[in-house]
Design a protein around this motif. Structure first.
Motif, PDB file in Angstrom:
ATOM      1  N   ARG B  37       1.475  -1.412   0.194  1.00  0.00           N
ATOM      2  CA  ARG B  37      -0.189   0.176   0.080  1.00  0.00           C
ATOM      3  C   ARG B  37       0.923   1.019  -0.126  1.00  0.00           C
ATOM      4  O   ARG B  37       2.141   1.279   0.306  1.00  0.00           O
ATOM      5  N   ASN B  38       0.103   2.653  -0.196  1.00  0.00           N
ATOM      6  CA  ASN B  38       1.277   3.668  -0.047  1.00  0.00           C
ATOM      7  C   ASN B  38       1.848   4.115   1.843  1.00  0.00           C
ATOM      8  O   ASN B  38       0.252   3.817   2.139  1.00  0.00           O
ATOM      9  N   HIS B 187       0.878  -0.196  -8.294  1.00  0.00           N
ATOM     10  CA  HIS B 187      -0.618  -0.576  -8.049  1.00  0.00           C
ATOM     11  C   HIS B 187      -1.139  -0.864  -8.814  1.00  0.00           C
ATOM     12  O   HIS B 187      -2.586  -1.248  -8.070  1.00  0.00           O
ATOM     13  N   ILE B 188      -0.862  -0.987 -10.039  1.00  0.00           N
ATOM     14  CA  ILE B 188      -2.082  -1.018 -11.636  1.00  0.00           C
ATOM     15  C   ILE B 188      -1.745  -3.065 -11.143  1.00  0.00           C
ATOM     16  O   ILE B 188      -0.693  -3.306 -12.464  1.00  0.00           O
ATOM     17  N   ILE B 189      -2.084  -3.546 -10.134  1.00  0.00           N
ATOM     18  CA  ILE B 189      -1.315  -5.004 -10.430  1.00  0.00           C
ATOM     19  C   ILE B 189      -1.803  -5.962 -11.371  1.00  0.00           C
ATOM     20  O   ILE B 189      -1.528  -7.537 -11.554  1.00  0.00           O
ATOM     21  N   GLN B 278      -4.936  -8.798  -7.512  1.00  0.00           N
ATOM     22  CA  GLN B 278      -5.419  -7.122  -7.226  1.00  0.00           C
ATOM     23  C   GLN B 278      -6.225  -7.890  -6.141  1.00  0.00           C
ATOM     24  O   GLN B 278      -5.856  -6.430  -5.553  1.00  0.00           O
ATOM     25  N   PHE B 281      -4.445  -8.989  -3.248  1.00  0.00           N
ATOM     26  CA  PHE B 281      -3.393  -7.912  -2.268  1.00  0.00           C
ATOM     27  C   PHE B 281      -4.493  -6.937  -1.278  1.00  0.00           C
ATOM     28  O   PHE B 281      -4.067  -7.226  -0.767  1.00  0.00           O
ATOM     29  N   ILE B 282      -5.628  -6.717  -2.259  1.00  0.00           N
ATOM     30  CA  ILE B 282      -6.310  -5.861  -0.692  1.00  0.00           C
ATOM     31  C   ILE B 282      -6.832  -6.431  -0.111  1.00  0.00           C
ATOM     32  O   ILE B 282      -7.252  -6.272   0.479  1.00  0.00           O
ATOM     33  N   THR B 285      -4.124  -6.978   2.295  1.00  0.00           N
ATOM     34  CA  THR B 285      -3.462  -5.694   3.277  1.00  0.00           C
ATOM     35  C   THR B 285      -3.871  -4.825   3.606  1.00  0.00           C
ATOM     36  O   THR B 285      -4.088  -4.105   4.033  1.00  0.00           O
ATOM     37  N   ASP B 286      -5.658  -5.174   3.776  1.00  0.00           N
ATOM     38  CA  ASP B 286      -6.584  -4.171   4.665  1.00  0.00           C
ATOM     39  C   ASP B 286      -6.407  -4.214   6.100  1.00  0.00           C
ATOM     40  O   ASP B 286      -6.171  -5.218   6.440  1.00  0.00           O
ATOM     41  N   VAL B 290     -11.295   0.928   5.163  1.00  0.00           N
ATOM     42  CA  VAL B 290     -11.659   0.917   3.727  1.00  0.00           C
ATOM     43  C   VAL B 290     -11.696   0.400   2.679  1.00  0.00           C
ATOM     44  O   VAL B 290     -11.504   1.013   1.483  1.00  0.00           O
ATOM     45  N   LEU B 291     -12.973  -0.404   3.030  1.00  0.00           N
ATOM     46  CA  LEU B 291     -12.989  -1.368   2.034  1.00  0.00           C
ATOM     47  C   LEU B 291     -14.894  -1.868   1.519  1.00  0.00           C
ATOM     48  O   LEU B 291     -15.329  -2.462   2.418  1.00  0.00           O
ATOM     49  N   TYR B 292     -15.143  -1.149   0.472  1.00  0.00           N
ATOM     50  CA  TYR B 292     -16.308  -1.817   0.227  1.00  0.00           C
ATOM     51  C   TYR B 292     -16.512  -2.260  -1.074  1.00  0.00           C
ATOM     52  O   TYR B 292     -15.574  -1.997  -1.659  1.00  0.00           O
TER      53      TYR B 292
END
Lengths: 298, 298
Positions: B37-38, B187-189, B278, B281-282, B285-286, B290-292
């Motif tokens: 992540r950033n 970031h564009i996995i 991707q 990954f999300i 690293t959650d 922030v996930l919806y």
């Protein structure tokens, strides 16, 4: 009515023609995708709409008023660009206050809430932010501006996958709460396809597609099978791409399939599949020579 | 042997810990994806590898030689970063010649060929380039450097879909012709998933995943079905994400399914599907909140 109308717009830079005789309406309360290759004129178009540059020919209206003659109209548009317009040394919460002097409906509570969701400290100075957080700060300012028209030029530069997902979600929530015209110009097409209601695709200087995403996706399909069969099938049909893999072939067509077409596909033993917006975009804007299949490693 | 080894690396910035006790080997002639992540410390890691910053603890070797003690080793690494290191007023072909003074194997013919493929005029000054073409110029310099190790930090910033496809293709052709270690941090996995042989995912300060993409994709799967069934199924299994939609539920698991597991999925009437890199990954690293799910418009 907050629609934007471009009427016979041409824009030349010295001897270089960026846009040629474009007529286009951005209807109010719709989410648009503005797509095009690097150099297709997307940013020129957005700069024209926001009166930052002036057309060589033609005119642009917002709610039927010439955009060039009324500064008050421009306060109804917020344009988020790649470049930062505020002094670098300003803190983010200072930029919020500064923006409120231009956009009187700027929602400070909403902006601070978004800072929390995106984990952005509003006491930081703009110049200390990474590419990703610089983008986040600008997205927050745009959303909180409460302008009638929001324009985003490459809104996800440097954002990680979580932050991109969060932005799409917040944008949609904002739109549902206060419907407005939103124009998204981005190169990361596949991810925003679900958000868009309407898509404008720019080719060299001109508009290639101006259509609802639903209608476009209904027209687009792919056909895979033996090369000779596929080649026979696409005769007299509107195909926009053809790829070969050994003796097999895949064709992308843009032509809503009729009952008869579907029957024919079945009879010929061909396989029909969906085409994503990004793949469709690539085929539509292919100017020759730069497209390849990526072979698998290992 | 051109492998890079990080041994118990910790990096603190004042009181802020960016990386904590990381040990990691980048084997030679492999294509790595470095994901995070950033703010996860990707750029810190790359800056350490290239000796731009120094670890607080631990050491780094290239081909078993300490990277900090030999400038000659660093000529074997080319590091493409977001920032431009050359004077802005230099023309691109001048930067090519300038790079050749540091990288003696720099291939001018190859660089000019790439300029043609990407439609980049080498007589242009760096400062006149758009974000996309700035990236393209830097990609060309990296590929033509012929260094043993190529490191790309966010290599597709501002590139349109055509140029991204072309870059992936050229990178792979380059790798097949002259195998080398390549590290891609982006970031564009989803788009690069097919290119990668190995993936390193950074969490907060530490390494979450260091595994071949094939093995990781074999372990990852999704299960969809009635919430109560899915909830029963995931008991005592390694699930990394759970999403509800009405009375239905989708779970992401990271746990290579055994014969018995597959049988159980069938018996319970659950549906098993693949998970993309991707999405994986999300979930991995959650960090909460922030996930919806993005609802469909209209």
């Amino acid at each position: 009515m907050n629609h934007i109308e471009l009427k016979n717009i041409t824009k030349n830079y010295k001897s270089n023609c960026a846009l040629k005789d474009i007529s286009l309406i951005f209807e109010e309360k719709r989410i648009y995708g503005l797509l095009g290759r690097n150099g297709a004129g997307k940013t020129t178009l957005l700069n024209l709409i926001t009166n930052r540059i002036f057309p060589t020919h033609g005119y642009i209206t917002l709610s039927n008023h010439p955009i060039s003659e009324n500064d008050a109209l421009l306060e109804r548009i917020y344009y988020m660009t790649e470049s930062t317009l505020y002094p670098d040394s300003m803190k983010i919460h200072e930029v919020f206050r500064w923006t409120k002097t231009f956009y009187s409906n700027f929602d400070l509570t909403y902006a601070n809430g978004l800072c929390e969701k995106f984990d952005l400290n509003p006491n930081k100075k703009f110049k200390t932010l990474s590419t990703g957080y610089n983008t986040i700060a600008k997205l927050i300012i745009a959303l909180a501006s409460n302008a009638d028209l929001l324009i985003f030029d490459e809104p996800i530069l440097g954002l990680d996958a979580h932050h991109r997902t969060l932005f799409y979600k917040e944008l949609l929530a904002h739109y549902i709460k206060t419907p407005k015209t939103i124009i998204l110009s981005t190169h990361i097409i596949e991810e925003i396809a679900d958000l868009l209601e309407w898509v404008v695709i720019l080719g060299k200087q001109s508009v290639l597609i101006n259509e609802s995403v639903a209608s476009l996706m209904e027209r687009a399909y792919a056909i895979t099978g033996k090369s000779s069969d596929v080649e026979a099938f696409i005769q007299n049909r509107n195909f926009i791409g053809l790829e070969y893999l050994g003796t097999y072939c895949k064709a992308i067509l843009l032509d809503k399939p009729t009952e008869e077409t579907l029957k024919q596909i079945n009879q010929m033993g061909l396989e029909k599949s969906k085409v994503g917006l990004q793949e469709l975009f690539i085929k539509l804007t292919d100017v020759g020579g730069v497209l390849y299949e990526i072979p698998k490693v290992g």
